[in-house]
Design a protein around this motif. Sequence first.
Motif, PDB file in Angstrom:
ATOM      1  N   ASN A  32       0.841  -1.204   0.000  1.00 29.25           N
ATOM      2  CA  ASN A  32       0.000   0.000   0.000  1.00 29.25           C
ATOM      3  C   ASN A  32       0.878   1.257   0.000  1.00 29.25           C
ATOM      4  O   ASN A  32       0.611   2.218  -0.712  1.00 29.25           O
ATOM      5  N   TYR A  33       1.912   1.214   0.845  1.00 25.37           N
ATOM      6  CA  TYR A  33       2.849   2.351   0.923  1.00 25.37           C
ATOM      7  C   TYR A  33       3.583   2.510  -0.412  1.00 25.37           C
ATOM      8  O   TYR A  33       3.700   3.608  -0.946  1.00 25.37           O
ATOM      9  N   ALA A  34       4.061   1.385  -0.963  1.00 27.70           N
ATOM     10  CA  ALA A  34       4.805   1.424  -2.225  1.00 27.70           C
ATOM     11  C   ALA A  34       3.916   1.957  -3.355  1.00 27.70           C
ATOM     12  O   ALA A  34       4.371   2.769  -4.167  1.00 27.70           O
ATOM     13  N   ALA A  35       2.651   1.534  -3.373  1.00 23.50           N
ATOM     14  CA  ALA A  35       1.723   1.994  -4.417  1.00 23.50           C
ATOM     15  C   ALA A  35       1.502   3.507  -4.311  1.00 23.50           C
ATOM     16  O   ALA A  35       1.495   4.216  -5.319  1.00 23.50           O
ATOM     17  N   PHE A  36       1.356   3.992  -3.079  1.00 20.70           N
ATOM     18  CA  PHE A  36       1.189   5.434  -2.874  1.00 20.70           C
ATOM     19  C   PHE A  36       2.419   6.186  -3.391  1.00 20.70           C
ATOM     20  O   PHE A  36       2.297   7.179  -4.108  1.00 20.70           O
ATOM     21  N   CYS A  37       3.608   5.697  -3.049  1.00 23.71           N
ATOM     22  CA  CYS A  37       4.851   6.351  -3.482  1.00 23.71           C
ATOM     23  C   CYS A  37       4.971   6.352  -5.004  1.00 23.71           C
ATOM     24  O   CYS A  37       5.384   7.345  -5.603  1.00 23.71           O
ATOM     25  N   GLN A  38       4.580   5.244  -5.626  1.00 21.66           N
ATOM     26  CA  GLN A  38       4.661   5.159  -7.093  1.00 21.66           C
ATOM     27  C   GLN A  38       3.683   6.139  -7.751  1.00 21.66           C
ATOM     28  O   GLN A  38       3.998   6.736  -8.771  1.00 21.66           O
ATOM     29  N   GLN A  39       2.509   6.310  -7.141  1.00 23.15           N
ATOM     30  CA  GLN A  39       1.504   7.213  -7.711  1.00 23.15           C
ATOM     31  C   GLN A  39       1.887   8.681  -7.545  1.00 23.15           C
ATOM     32  O   GLN A  39       1.494   9.510  -8.345  1.00 23.15           O
ATOM     33  N   THR A  40       2.619   8.990  -6.492  1.00 21.22           N
ATOM     34  CA  THR A  40       2.853  10.403  -6.145  1.00 21.22           C
ATOM     35  C   THR A  40       4.302  10.850  -6.215  1.00 21.22           C
ATOM     36  O   THR A  40       4.575  12.046  -6.102  1.00 21.22           O
ATOM     37  N   ASP A  41       5.235   9.917  -6.353  1.00 23.64           N
ATOM     38  CA  ASP A  41       6.669  10.241  -6.251  1.00 23.64           C
ATOM     39  C   ASP A  41       7.004  10.884  -4.899  1.00 23.64           C
ATOM     40  O   ASP A  41       7.948  11.655  -4.797  1.00 23.64           O
ATOM     41  N   PHE A  42       6.227  10.555  -3.861  1.00 23.67           N
ATOM     42  CA  PHE A  42       6.455  11.137  -2.539  1.00 23.67           C
ATOM     43  C   PHE A  42       7.819  10.738  -1.972  1.00 23.67           C
ATOM     44  O   PHE A  42       8.572  11.561  -1.497  1.00 23.67           O
ATOM     45  N   ALA A  43       8.102   9.451  -1.996  1.00 23.35           N
ATOM     46  CA  ALA A  43       9.360   8.946  -1.414  1.00 23.35           C
ATOM     47  C   ALA A  43       9.748   7.682  -2.163  1.00 23.35           C
ATOM     48  O   ALA A  43       8.970   7.144  -2.943  1.00 23.35           O
ATOM     49  N   GLU A  44      10.930   7.204  -1.870  1.00 24.62           N
ATOM     50  CA  GLU A  44      11.399   5.954  -2.467  1.00 24.62           C
ATOM     51  C   GLU A  44      10.907   4.817  -1.562  1.00 24.62           C
ATOM     52  O   GLU A  44      11.312   4.740  -0.404  1.00 24.62           O
ATOM     53  N   PRO A  45      10.001   3.941  -2.039  1.00 26.68           N
ATOM     54  CA  PRO A  45       9.476   2.883  -1.166  1.00 26.68           C
ATOM     55  C   PRO A  45      10.562   1.969  -0.602  1.00 26.68           C
ATOM     56  O   PRO A  45      10.383   1.363   0.453  1.00 26.68           O
ATOM     57  N   GLN A  46      11.719   1.905  -1.275  1.00 26.58           N
ATOM     58  CA  GLN A  46      12.816   1.055  -0.794  1.00 26.58           C
ATOM     59  C   GLN A  46      13.267   1.477   0.608  1.00 26.58           C
ATOM     60  O   GLN A  46      13.707   0.643   1.400  1.00 26.58           O
ATOM     61  N   ALA A  47      13.127   2.752   0.940  1.00 26.03           N
ATOM     62  CA  ALA A  47      13.531   3.223   2.276  1.00 26.03           C
ATOM     63  C   ALA A  47      12.660   2.564   3.349  1.00 26.03           C
ATOM     64  O   ALA A  47      13.151   2.157   4.413  1.00 26.03           O
ATOM     65  N   PHE A  48      11.366   2.440   3.080  1.00 24.22           N
ATOM     66  CA  PHE A  48      10.447   1.763   4.012  1.00 24.22           C
ATOM     67  C   PHE A  48      10.792   0.272   4.063  1.00 24.22           C
ATOM     68  O   PHE A  48      10.843  -0.333   5.132  1.00 24.22           O
ATOM     69  N   ARG A  49      11.041  -0.294   2.891  1.00 21.44           N
ATOM     70  CA  ARG A  49      11.410  -1.712   2.782  1.00 21.44           C
ATOM     71  C   ARG A  49      12.645  -1.999   3.638  1.00 21.44           C
ATOM     72  O   ARG A  49      12.721  -3.013   4.329  1.00 21.44           O
ATOM     73  N   ASN A  50      13.634  -1.076   3.614  1.00 22.29           N
ATOM     74  CA  ASN A  50      14.866  -1.262   4.393  1.00 22.29           C
ATOM     75  C   ASN A  50      14.579  -1.302   5.893  1.00 22.29           C
ATOM     76  O   ASN A  50      15.190  -2.078   6.631  1.00 22.29           O
TER      77      ASN A  50
END
Length: 195
Positions: A32-50
């Motif tokens: 869900n977080y990654a999808a939001f980031c992809q839609q908005t370019d808010f942040a790099e989802p990899q940072a959350f993944r880490n």
Amino acid sequence: MLQNPIQLRLEKLEPWQHITFMAALVERMYPNYAAFCQQTDFAEPQAFRNLLDAVWEIMTVKTAKINFENQLEKLEELIPNTEDYDIYMIYPAVDACISMSTLLHTLLDRDLMMESVLKISQQSVASVAQLEEAQTGVEVTNENQKENEAVCAEWDVQWEIFRALKDAESRDIELIRGIRNELREDGVSNLGLSL
């Protein structure tokens, strides 16, 4: 707050099982977080993944040393502001961040364990219920939740994770890795989004 018998059963688990259960639910919120980031370019989802990978590492690598205060600081930069975005996915993204924050705080203060495991369980099911309400206009309550397929599916997954953990005699690193890998390979969020 939606109620389910799992909330009482979770109390019987050991701390390592609680942490694994919470990490598993955050793993399911990650898409869900990654999808939001992809839609908005808010942040790099990899940072959350880490951040999530650091939690799994502390559970599966005996020699792992992780500064969770530092991880919490990193998380703060990854939390989007609901006032800055006018798309629905902001809410599940924030839910994922709140759950991650709860998990990291618990790793710093084990006294929060039981409260946290219930909070993350509830957060995950509430994300599902809120999406259902947004789509149908019908509030999900304790009385009608059994009629809602998506909410029932979320409780079912939580029960599956619980059952896998409750049978373990002692901290089972292979079991923890198995849960992590299955959820990661599945790649489907609690809202049914897949990466």
